[in-house]
Design an enzyme around this catalytic site. Structure first.
Site, PDB file in Angstrom:
ATOM      1  N   GLN A   1       0.739  -1.201   0.136  1.00  0.00           N
ATOM      2  CA  GLN A   1       0.057   0.003  -0.084  1.00  0.00           C
ATOM      3  C   GLN A   1       0.788   1.230   0.020  1.00  0.00           C
ATOM      4  O   GLN A   1       0.226   2.338  -0.369  1.00  0.00           O
ATOM      5  CB  GLN A   1      -0.785   0.138   1.243  1.00  0.00           C
ATOM      6  CG  GLN A   1      -1.450  -1.272   1.463  1.00  0.00           C
ATOM      7  CD  GLN A   1      -3.105  -1.191   1.048  1.00  0.00           C
ATOM      8  OE1 GLN A   1      -3.529  -0.184   1.273  1.00  0.00           O
ATOM      9  NE2 GLN A   1      -3.558  -2.118   0.967  1.00  0.00           N
TER      10      GLN A   1
ATOM     11  N   VAL B   1       5.701   3.665   5.211  1.00  0.00           N
ATOM     12  CA  VAL B   1       5.524   4.192   6.402  1.00  0.00           C
ATOM     13  C   VAL B   1       6.640   4.796   7.025  1.00  0.00           C
ATOM     14  O   VAL B   1       7.750   4.273   7.001  1.00  0.00           O
ATOM     15  CB  VAL B   1       4.777   3.352   7.481  1.00  0.00           C
ATOM     16  CG1 VAL B   1       4.271   4.028   8.628  1.00  0.00           C
ATOM     17  CG2 VAL B   1       3.579   2.421   6.744  1.00  0.00           C
TER      18      VAL B   1
ATOM     19  N   ASP C   1      -8.637  -8.480   5.985  1.00  0.00           N
ATOM     20  CA  ASP C   1      -7.065  -8.795   5.994  1.00  0.00           C
ATOM     21  C   ASP C   1      -6.714  -9.009   7.146  1.00  0.00           C
ATOM     22  O   ASP C   1      -5.587  -8.478   7.687  1.00  0.00           O
ATOM     23  CB  ASP C   1      -6.419  -7.843   5.199  1.00  0.00           C
ATOM     24  CG  ASP C   1      -5.067  -8.620   4.656  1.00  0.00           C
ATOM     25  OD1 ASP C   1      -4.949  -9.842   4.748  1.00  0.00           O
ATOM     26  OD2 ASP C   1      -4.088  -7.772   4.134  1.00  0.00           O
TER      27      ASP C   1
ATOM     28  N   LYS D   1       2.112   7.492   6.607  1.00  0.00           N
ATOM     29  CA  LYS D   1       2.091   6.679   5.401  1.00  0.00           C
ATOM     30  C   LYS D   1       2.041   7.506   3.867  1.00  0.00           C
ATOM     31  O   LYS D   1       0.933   8.236   3.799  1.00  0.00           O
ATOM     32  CB  LYS D   1       0.879   5.626   5.306  1.00  0.00           C
ATOM     33  CG  LYS D   1       1.303   4.473   4.474  1.00  0.00           C
ATOM     34  CD  LYS D   1       0.129   3.300   4.591  1.00  0.00           C
ATOM     35  CE  LYS D   1      -0.832   3.737   3.622  1.00  0.00           C
ATOM     36  NZ  LYS D   1      -1.932   2.751   3.359  1.00  0.00           N
TER      37      LYS D   1
END
Ligand SMILES: *[C@@H]1O[C@H](CO)[C@@H](O)[C@H](O)[C@H]1NC(C)=O
Ligand SMILES: *[C@@H]1O[C@H](CO)[C@@H](O)[C@H](O)[C@H]1NC(C)=O
Ligand SMILES: *[C@@H]1O[C@H](CO)[C@@H](O)[C@H](O)[C@H]1NC(C)=O
Ligand SMILES: *[C@@H]1O[C@H](CO)[C@@H](O)[C@H](O)[C@H]1NC(C)=O
Ligand SMILES: *[C@@H]1O[C@H](CO)[C@@H](O)[C@H](O)[C@H]1NC(C)=O
Ligand SMILES: *[C@@H]1O[C@H](CO)[C@@H](O)[C@H](O)[C@H]1NC(C)=O
Ligand SMILES: *[C@@H]1O[C@H](CO)[C@@H](O)[C@H](O)[C@H]1NC(C)=O
Ligand SMILES: *[C@@H]1O[C@H](CO)[C@@H](O)[C@H](O)[C@H]1NC(C)=O
Ligand SMILES: *[C@@H]1O[C@H](CO)[C@@H](O)[C@H](O)[C@H]1NC(C)=O
Ligand SMILES: *[C@@H]1O[C@H](CO)[C@@H](O)[C@H](O)[C@H]1NC(C)=O
Length: 751
Positions: A446, A449, A560, A463
């Site tokens: 994704q 971070v 998830d 992030k």
């Protein structure tokens, strides 16, 4: 900064603010250039004067728009008279070719109140259906649709059925309730008919050729087409060299500084016996080349600055950038070098800064006071211009990243302002030391971070998302807002976001002690988690999931759950993170049909088969985490000793072991000292029920939570009771329910 460069900058800025000449004509003199809002460039033209268009194929009829959808009856709509199609626009492409966008009828089959109309037959005309800009689409459940021409199928596609699909373009790509195909390469498509051969279900289906960009970008739901009669389609047009070569004689000798357009048949297009002629303005020039009048220079420096932060100056056929390199001024001139105006041929040189040029200017300026004044003025102007550019850039990103939408929702008071803060980019750059590499906490699918410290001393995790799909932005914002409403001590808290940067940045509370998987898999050996701690973590995670599933006004499925997404804070309390694939659904939707998301090893097998995600799928994943806590093993491990790569699923292995009564071979021996055999047996049984292959037999998260709490209570009655009373504190806010929650929203919130 060098004096000369400042003077030049100032001078260029003054030059730049001057007005340039009028725009190049698009039509012949004394001819109407527009019909309604549509510009009509030659060779197209509006009658009755025959000189206004090339020949009758290109004649435009400007008619009153009687269509019922238009309230404005005085509106005019252009029609391509020769083929009787309504024209939406005529637009040039970068390679000098032009295309026309027309309204193409949708072919309906068995749709109430809709007749089955076939697309226009363009045979014999200079127009063909563009292969590169159109796509064939068929909408309906379980269908096969085809395009045929001269008894030959030229395109076709089939779809499968799914009742709950949203009308996303992605689904059409995957053939779910909609399907698509492209036109063939080796054929010119000037006529075709659409068929949907068998329709056993007998329901409404429809197919059409449509402009790809419009279909992908202007439509939010492909089913919206059902209420329309026509969709935009792009036609290419051909000037056949045999018919038009005399009028548009080839002029091959092209030199850069000439502005006369040139026409050529020696281009990419030779189609059957028709060789296409096109006329183009020389590189760096613009205008309507078919008028055979001089083209005009493109003013590259207008609008977005080609030179970045440097000063840009327009020159014939290109532009120059002035930059200050260590006190010397470098001029780079970019000439358009091909028909693609973005290809440039660049030459650079430095201008002398000392010597005659500077001496002349300085002497010319006379007094030192004047010079100083000019200097300050120039510096100031330069600063302002630069600042404006930066602000404009930030605004653009802010808008693109959905900032306006969020701002609107903030203003309407639906969002808790204390919960979500719009950070500015400077603040976060400072906090993360310009996103320095040594601040990276982790990197995932994704995004990256970073650890950061805000001006007030708070430690945060920032992030940097991967590029967010434009079409998903409103959903992204929606999800950020939804997450901001979740206030559970075992869910990582989102603090805010920053939308001024190229990719959105999300700011979370910082959780110091890493992920649960690092402890389970022994990466952090110096601190083994005790049975008590494991029980505590399991209870906390279960509680948070139970809250997400039930306590909020609408359920949120995490989708998830895995030990790598469970973070531990300084007191080893669990915090669920990574809502990247999470979705919230409205209450009347009992399940969710989606593409399979999640992590192998934690995936509900039933979800894998049916693609339907329910709250019980989260329960399954939680069951796997529970087994991990019990056994300290990986959810997926390679089977040792076998030749080929084989993998063992911990969940399956655990179930078989339990059936064979070998549970205590699997459970970490340490726990037998710390906890009682009964406790372990109870937790193992609970895990086994969570892992039941049949969803219906799995417990809900609420049941799981209370069973785990009961085990904890039996161990340490006093402590547990105290913790439970403060366990859940969430904002009970009805406004959450007003969010557009049925649009399945996505957010990148992981870390
Ligand atoms: C355009 O119209 C004006 C006035 O009606 C006329 O004098 C002129 O000759 C026309 N130009 C052309 C190219 O027809
Ligand atoms: C609009 O209506 C007028 C007369 O009612 C008719 O002559 C004209 O062709 C119509 N235009 C279109 C685009 O249908
Ligand atoms: C209707 O269209 C005409 C020209 O197309 C425009 O001048 C007029 O302002 C429009 N009226 C309304 C009410 O939109
Ligand atoms: C879709 O809905 C129809 C009736 O509404 C039903 O007969 C059919 O089984 C459903 N299909 C799926 C895949 O759920
Ligand atoms: C289009 O028209 C031509 C003749 O004008 C005919 O031969 C052809 O079959 C037609 N095509 C379709 C798909 O109707
Ligand atoms: C599609 O959307 C773009 C951008 O919003 C717009 O400029 C264009 O006119 C739209 N096209 C049609 C056919 O509505
Ligand atoms: C074109 O370039 C040539 C040589 O580079 C020059 O002599 C001529 O004046 C230029 N013509 C124009 C119209 O700028
Ligand atoms: C192409 O042109 C040649 C002669 O000019 C002619 O014999 C042939 O039939 C044409 N082919 C087609 C497909 O029109
Ligand atoms: C230049 O334009 C062409 C044609 O649109 C495009 O394929 C290419 O990617 C562009 N190149 C750059 C550097 O933008
Ligand atoms: C770029 O310009 C130089 C000098 O004007 C010339 O020699 C070279 O051929 C040009 N390159 C291209 C790709 O046009």
């Amino acid at each position: 900064m060098n004096i000369i460069s400042i003077i030049r900058l100032l001078w260029r800025i003054i030059i730049l603010s001057r007005c340039y000449g009028a725009a190049a004509p698009i039509a012949k003199p004394n001819c109407t250039t527009h019909c309604g809002d549509v510009a009509i460039p030659f060779p197209f033209g509006i009658g009755p004067n025959k000189d206004c268009y090339l020949d009758e194929w290109f004649q435009i009829d400007c008619r009153h728009d009687n269509s019922t959808t238009s309230i404005n009856y005085s509106r005019h709509a252009p029609f391509l008279k020769s083929v009787n199609l309504e024209l939406l626009s005529i637009f040039p492409f970068e390679d000098g070719t032009q295309s026309v966008q027309v309204k193409n009828p949708i072919t309906f089959f068995r749709c109430e109140g809709k007749e089955t109309r076939q697309p226009q037959n363009l045979t014999g005309s200079p127009f063909i259906y563009s292969r590169t800009h159109n796509i064939f689409i068929a909408v309906g459940c379980k269908l096969f649709a085809q395009m045929s021409s001269d008894h030959e199928t030229i395109a076709g596609c089939g779809s499968i059925c799914h009742n709950n699909t949203d009308g996303d373009y992605d689904n059409c790509y995957e053939g779910i309730g909609c399907c698509q195909d492209t036109l063939p390469r080796n054929k010119l498509t000037s006529a075709f008919s659409i068929e949907i051969p068998s329709n056993p279900m007998g329901d409404c289906k429809y197919a059409f050729l449509v402009e790809t960009d419009w279909f992908a970008n202007n439509l939010t739901n492909f089913r919206d087409v059902k209420d329309m009669d026509s969709v935009p389609v792009v036609l290419d047009w051909i000037l056949n060299v045999h018919d038009y070569g005399e009028r548009f004689r080839e002029k091959p000798d092209l030199t850069r500084n000439q502005s006369t357009p040139f026409c050529t048949s020696n281009y990419d297009f030779t189609w059957y016996n028709r060789t296409r002629m096109i006329c183009i303005c020389p590189p760096g020039m613009e205008g309507n080349p078919y008028l055979l009048q001089p083209c005009q220079d493109i003013e590259e420096c207008k609008g977005s600055n080609q030179c970045g932060d440097d000063v840009c100056e327009n020159v014939a056929g290109g532009y120059s950038c002035y930059s200050n390199i260590n006190g010397r001024i470098r001029i780079c001139t970019h000439f358009a070098s091909s028909l693609h105006h973005n290809n440039t041929n660049t030459t650079c040189h430095f201008i002398p800064t000392r010597g005659q040029a500077s001496r002349t200017i300085i002497l010319g300026l006379g007094s030192g006071v004047g010079l100083l004044f000019l200097l300050i003025g120039a510096w100031w102007v330069h600063k302002i211009v630069k600042k404006r550019k930066t602000i404009a850039r930030k605004k653009m990103f802010f808008k693109r990243n959905g900032g306006l939408l969020l701002e609107q929702q903030l203003l309407s008071g639906e969002v808790n302002l204390d919960k979500i803060k719009l950070f500015n980019s400077k603040e976060l750059e400072k906090a993360t030391n310009n996103f320095s590499i040594d601040r990276i906490l982790g990197q995932g699918g994704q995004g990256t971070v970073y650890k950061g410290m805000l001006a007030d001393g708070r430690i945060v995790a920032v992030k940097k998302s991967k590029m967010v799909d434009k079409s998903k932005l409103s959903k992204f914002i929606n999800e950020v807002v939804i997450l901001s409403q979740i206030n559970h001590r075992n869910v990582v808290q989102i603090m805010g976001c920053c939308l001024e940067t190229e990719v959105p940045l999300l700011v979370y509370e910082f959780i110091p002690n890493g992920t649960l998987s690092e402890y389970i898999q022994g990466q952090i050996e110096e601190f083994p988690l005790t049975w008590d701690m494991r029980l505590q973590i399991a209870t906390e995670v279960a509680g948070a999931l139970s809250y997400l599933h039930g306590a909020v006004s609408f359920p949120i499925y995490h989708r998830d759950i895995k030990s790598a997404n469970i973070l531990l804070d300084e007191k080893y309390r669990a915090k669920i993170a990574d809502f990247g694939t999470s979705r919230s659904i409205s209450i009347d939707q009992t399940h969710l049909t989606t593409c399979v998301h999640g992590t192998f090893g934690y995936l509900d097998p039933e979800y894998f088969q049916s693609s339907q995600f329910t709250e019980k799928s989260d329960v399954y994943s939680f069951g796997v985490v529970l087994v991990e806590l019990l056994t300290g093993q990986n959810p997926i491990s390679a089977v040792t000793g076998s030749q080929e790569e084989e993998y063992r699923s911990l969940a399956t292995y655990f179930i078989t072991s339990m059936q064979e009564d070998r549970l205590f071979d699997l459970v970490d021996a340490r726990f037998l000292e710390e906890g009682s055999e009964t406790e372990i047996q109870v937790v193992a049984n609970l895990a086994r029920r969570c892992l039941n292959l049949n969803r219906r037999n799995r417990p809900t998260m609420r049941e799981v939570t209370s069973e785990l709490e009961a085990v904890q209570m039996s161990r340490k009655p006093s402590i547990s009771a105290q913790q439970n009373s403060e366990g859940v504190d969430f904002v009970e806010d009805d406004s959450v329910g007003n969010w557009d929650v049925e649009s399945l929203s996505e957010v990148s919130a992981s870390y």
